[in-house]
Design a protein around this motif. Structure first.
Motif, PDB file in Angstrom:
ATOM      1  N   ASN A  88      -9.946  17.396   4.608  1.00  0.00           N
ATOM      2  CA  ASN A  88      -9.660  16.063   4.079  1.00  0.00           C
ATOM      3  C   ASN A  88      -8.456  16.158   3.155  1.00  0.00           C
ATOM      4  O   ASN A  88      -8.506  16.798   2.100  1.00  0.00           O
ATOM      5  CB  ASN A  88     -10.876  15.528   3.321  1.00  0.00           C
ATOM      6  CG  ASN A  88     -10.642  14.123   2.784  1.00  0.00           C
ATOM      7  OD1 ASN A  88      -9.606  13.506   3.031  1.00  0.00           O
ATOM      8  ND2 ASN A  88     -11.612  13.605   2.048  1.00  0.00           N
ATOM      9  N   THR A  89      -7.348  15.532   3.541  1.00  0.00           N
ATOM     10  CA  THR A  89      -6.091  15.693   2.798  1.00  0.00           C
ATOM     11  C   THR A  89      -5.834  14.563   1.811  1.00  0.00           C
ATOM     12  O   THR A  89      -4.814  14.573   1.125  1.00  0.00           O
ATOM     13  CB  THR A  89      -4.911  15.771   3.778  1.00  0.00           C
ATOM     14  OG1 THR A  89      -4.817  14.530   4.510  1.00  0.00           O
ATOM     15  CG2 THR A  89      -5.084  16.922   4.749  1.00  0.00           C
ATOM     16  N   SER A  90      -6.711  13.592   1.724  1.00  0.00           N
ATOM     17  CA  SER A  90      -6.481  12.452   0.839  1.00  0.00           C
ATOM     18  C   SER A  90      -6.424  12.879  -0.618  1.00  0.00           C
ATOM     19  O   SER A  90      -7.232  13.693  -1.074  1.00  0.00           O
ATOM     20  CB  SER A  90      -7.598  11.413   1.019  1.00  0.00           C
ATOM     21  OG  SER A  90      -7.629  10.919   2.337  1.00  0.00           O
ATOM     22  N   HIS A 149      -6.218   3.084  -6.715  1.00  0.00           N
ATOM     23  CA  HIS A 149      -6.771   3.896  -5.645  1.00  0.00           C
ATOM     24  C   HIS A 149      -7.971   3.207  -4.999  1.00  0.00           C
ATOM     25  O   HIS A 149      -8.811   2.615  -5.679  1.00  0.00           O
ATOM     26  CB  HIS A 149      -7.190   5.280  -6.164  1.00  0.00           C
ATOM     27  CG  HIS A 149      -7.664   6.191  -5.080  1.00  0.00           C
ATOM     28  ND1 HIS A 149      -8.901   6.774  -5.068  1.00  0.00           N
ATOM     29  CD2 HIS A 149      -7.040   6.575  -3.931  1.00  0.00           C
ATOM     30  CE1 HIS A 149      -9.031   7.497  -3.963  1.00  0.00           C
ATOM     31  NE2 HIS A 149      -7.918   7.390  -3.268  1.00  0.00           N
ATOM     32  N   THR A 173      -6.952  11.627  -4.331  1.00  0.00           N
ATOM     33  CA  THR A 173      -7.716  10.539  -4.947  1.00  0.00           C
ATOM     34  C   THR A 173      -7.531  10.440  -6.457  1.00  0.00           C
ATOM     35  O   THR A 173      -8.105   9.539  -7.077  1.00  0.00           O
ATOM     36  CB  THR A 173      -9.213  10.718  -4.643  1.00  0.00           C
ATOM     37  OG1 THR A 173      -9.658  11.964  -5.212  1.00  0.00           O
ATOM     38  CG2 THR A 173      -9.476  10.728  -3.147  1.00  0.00           C
ATOM     39  N   SER A 228      -1.304  12.052   0.194  1.00  0.00           N
ATOM     40  CA  SER A 228      -2.147  13.098   0.770  1.00  0.00           C
ATOM     41  C   SER A 228      -1.512  14.457   0.478  1.00  0.00           C
ATOM     42  O   SER A 228      -0.487  14.552  -0.189  1.00  0.00           O
ATOM     43  CB  SER A 228      -2.325  12.888   2.278  1.00  0.00           C
ATOM     44  OG  SER A 228      -1.056  12.899   2.935  1.00  0.00           O
ATOM     45  N   THR A 243       0.835  -1.202   0.000  1.00  0.00           N
ATOM     46  CA  THR A 243       0.000   0.000   0.000  1.00  0.00           C
ATOM     47  C   THR A 243       0.868   1.250   0.000  1.00  0.00           C
ATOM     48  O   THR A 243       1.875   1.317   0.717  1.00  0.00           O
ATOM     49  CB  THR A 243      -0.925   0.028   1.240  1.00  0.00           C
ATOM     50  OG1 THR A 243      -1.791  -1.108   1.206  1.00  0.00           O
ATOM     51  CG2 THR A 243      -1.769   1.297   1.257  1.00  0.00           C
ATOM     52  N   ASN A 280      -9.683   6.411  -0.524  1.00  0.00           N
ATOM     53  CA  ASN A 280      -9.366   7.101   0.730  1.00  0.00           C
ATOM     54  C   ASN A 280      -7.923   7.604   0.796  1.00  0.00           C
ATOM     55  O   ASN A 280      -7.385   7.843   1.876  1.00  0.00           O
ATOM     56  CB  ASN A 280      -9.623   6.154   1.912  1.00  0.00           C
ATOM     57  CG  ASN A 280      -8.810   4.875   1.803  1.00  0.00           C
ATOM     58  OD1 ASN A 280      -8.110   4.665   0.809  1.00  0.00           O
ATOM     59  ND2 ASN A 280      -8.908   4.016   2.797  1.00  0.00           N
ATOM     60  N   GLY A 281      -7.301   7.758  -0.352  1.00  0.00           N
ATOM     61  CA  GLY A 281      -5.901   8.170  -0.383  1.00  0.00           C
ATOM     62  C   GLY A 281      -4.926   7.021  -0.372  1.00  0.00           C
ATOM     63  O   GLY A 281      -3.715   7.236  -0.478  1.00  0.00           O
ATOM     64  N   ALA A 282      -5.429   5.792  -0.253  1.00  0.00           N
ATOM     65  CA  ALA A 282      -4.573   4.608  -0.270  1.00  0.00           C
ATOM     66  C   ALA A 282      -4.596   3.979  -1.663  1.00  0.00           C
ATOM     67  O   ALA A 282      -5.656   3.810  -2.268  1.00  0.00           O
ATOM     68  CB  ALA A 282      -5.035   3.590   0.773  1.00  0.00           C
ATOM     69  N   TYR A 283      -3.412   3.621  -2.153  1.00  0.00           N
ATOM     70  CA  TYR A 283      -3.259   2.975  -3.452  1.00  0.00           C
ATOM     71  C   TYR A 283      -2.618   1.613  -3.201  1.00  0.00           C
ATOM     72  O   TYR A 283      -1.575   1.527  -2.543  1.00  0.00           O
ATOM     73  CB  TYR A 283      -2.385   3.821  -4.370  1.00  0.00           C
ATOM     74  CG  TYR A 283      -2.983   5.175  -4.704  1.00  0.00           C
ATOM     75  CD1 TYR A 283      -3.552   5.421  -5.954  1.00  0.00           C
ATOM     76  CD2 TYR A 283      -2.991   6.213  -3.772  1.00  0.00           C
ATOM     77  CE1 TYR A 283      -4.111   6.653  -6.264  1.00  0.00           C
ATOM     78  CE2 TYR A 283      -3.547   7.449  -4.072  1.00  0.00           C
ATOM     79  CZ  TYR A 283      -4.105   7.661  -5.318  1.00  0.00           C
ATOM     80  OH  TYR A 283      -4.666   8.886  -5.621  1.00  0.00           O
ATOM     81  N   LYS A 328       0.302   5.473   0.441  1.00  0.00           N
ATOM     82  CA  LYS A 328      -0.668   6.497   0.809  1.00  0.00           C
ATOM     83  C   LYS A 328      -0.209   7.858   0.290  1.00  0.00           C
ATOM     84  O   LYS A 328       0.961   8.208   0.434  1.00  0.00           O
ATOM     85  CB  LYS A 328      -0.851   6.543   2.330  1.00  0.00           C
ATOM     86  CG  LYS A 328      -1.447   5.271   2.909  1.00  0.00           C
ATOM     87  CD  LYS A 328      -1.616   5.369   4.417  1.00  0.00           C
ATOM     88  CE  LYS A 328      -2.209   4.091   4.999  1.00  0.00           C
ATOM     89  NZ  LYS A 328      -2.360   4.173   6.480  1.00  0.00           N
TER      90      LYS A 328
END
Length: 281
Positions: A67-69, A90, A71, A56, A52, A93-96, A54
């Motif tokens: 909200n700093t994510s 993606h 996308t 942001s 993963t 939620n900002g996680a890839y 992340k």
């Protein structure tokens, strides 16, 4: 006389209240930057295929509502030897994430992040880590003679320079403790690395280990470049002491190849890691 006294107290209280001024403090701000948290850690005993990253945006210190994510980025990692490409998708939620990464010890990889027309790249080599041969407890090695400490024992490989990162977190604690080290003076020898909980100087609260406490341990093999980076980060996170260096903006290895001055925060690292836990007796 009583009436005059009460009136005096009333006027005094009103004058004190009227002396209260609201002070607006100007806090320094900086341009928002991309933050890339790309720690690809291959846990021993697993395939290492699930990874993963992340992404942001940085925000002012007191901004806790934004909200700093990020996308809308394109994220991939490439094996520099055979050009195998691993696409990170993606998750909203900002996680890839990817489930297809193939970790190879001593192999170089390149991270590429494309966001809002700008390309960020970083290069890193996956480093191995030896097995932990023993974990025990004692009260002999730490700073306090009567406090429990956990001891991690391993043998350093002789034929190479090695850099290590340890993460300790007692179950129930909010934050972990990070410690870094290398084999400059102990190359090829058996090493005992100890860790104990120390007194919280801000609250005078004793947080020493007690029988029954469980501490989670992560033992990483890291590159020299990442060792330099994390060493400074650990030093700055411990606060400024009398002889501490002045904190400076800490840049990672993620370079903006489109607009160099618009660099990203964070680091692209590749490590092998041993994870375990220890219960104090």
């Amino acid at each position: 006389m009583n009436t005059y006294f009460k009136l005096f107290i009333l006027f005094l209280a009103m004058s004190l209240i009227s002396c209260e001024d609201v002070i607006d403090v100007d806090v320094q701000t900086a341009p928002s930057r991309l933050v890339i948290e790309a720690s690809l850690d291959w846990e021993k005993g697993t395939t290492g295929s699930n990874q993963t990253i992340k992404i942001s945006k940085s925000t002012p210190y007191f901004d806790t509502a934004t909200n700093t994510s990020v996308t809308n980025a394109s994220v991939r990692v490439v094996n520099d030897n055979n050009n195998a490409e691993f696409i990170f998708t993606h998750q909203g939620n900002g996680a890839y994430t990817t489930t297809e990464f193939i970790p190879i010890i001593n192999q170089s990889y390149t991270l590429e992040v494309i966001h809002e027309g700008e390309t960020y790249r970083a290069n890193e080599t996956l480093k191995s880590v030896v097995d932990i041969t023993e974990i025990n407890q004692s009260i002999e090695d730490g700073n306090e003679d009567d406090e429990l400490e956990v001891n991690i024992i391993f043998t350093d490989p002789e034929a190479e320079e090695n850099y290590y990162l340890f993460k300790f977190q007692r179950q129930g604690d909010l934050l972990p403790t990070l410690e870094d080290g290398d084999d400059e003076f102990v190359n090829g020898n058996e090493i005992t690395w100890w860790y104990e909980k120390e007194e919280d100087e801000d609250t005078d609260k004793i947080e020493a280990f007690r029988p029954g406490d469980v501490v989670d341990i992560s033992f990483f093999g890291i590159s020299e470049a990442y060792s330099d980076y994390i060493g400074i980060l650990i030093e700055q996170s411990e606060g400024a002491g009398l002889f501490s260096t002045t904190p400076v903006p800490l840049r990672g290895n993620c370079i903006n190849t489109t607009t160099p001055d618009n660099y990203a925060f964070g680091y692209f690292r590749l490590t092998q890691v041993v994870k375990t836990s220890y219960t104090f007796q």
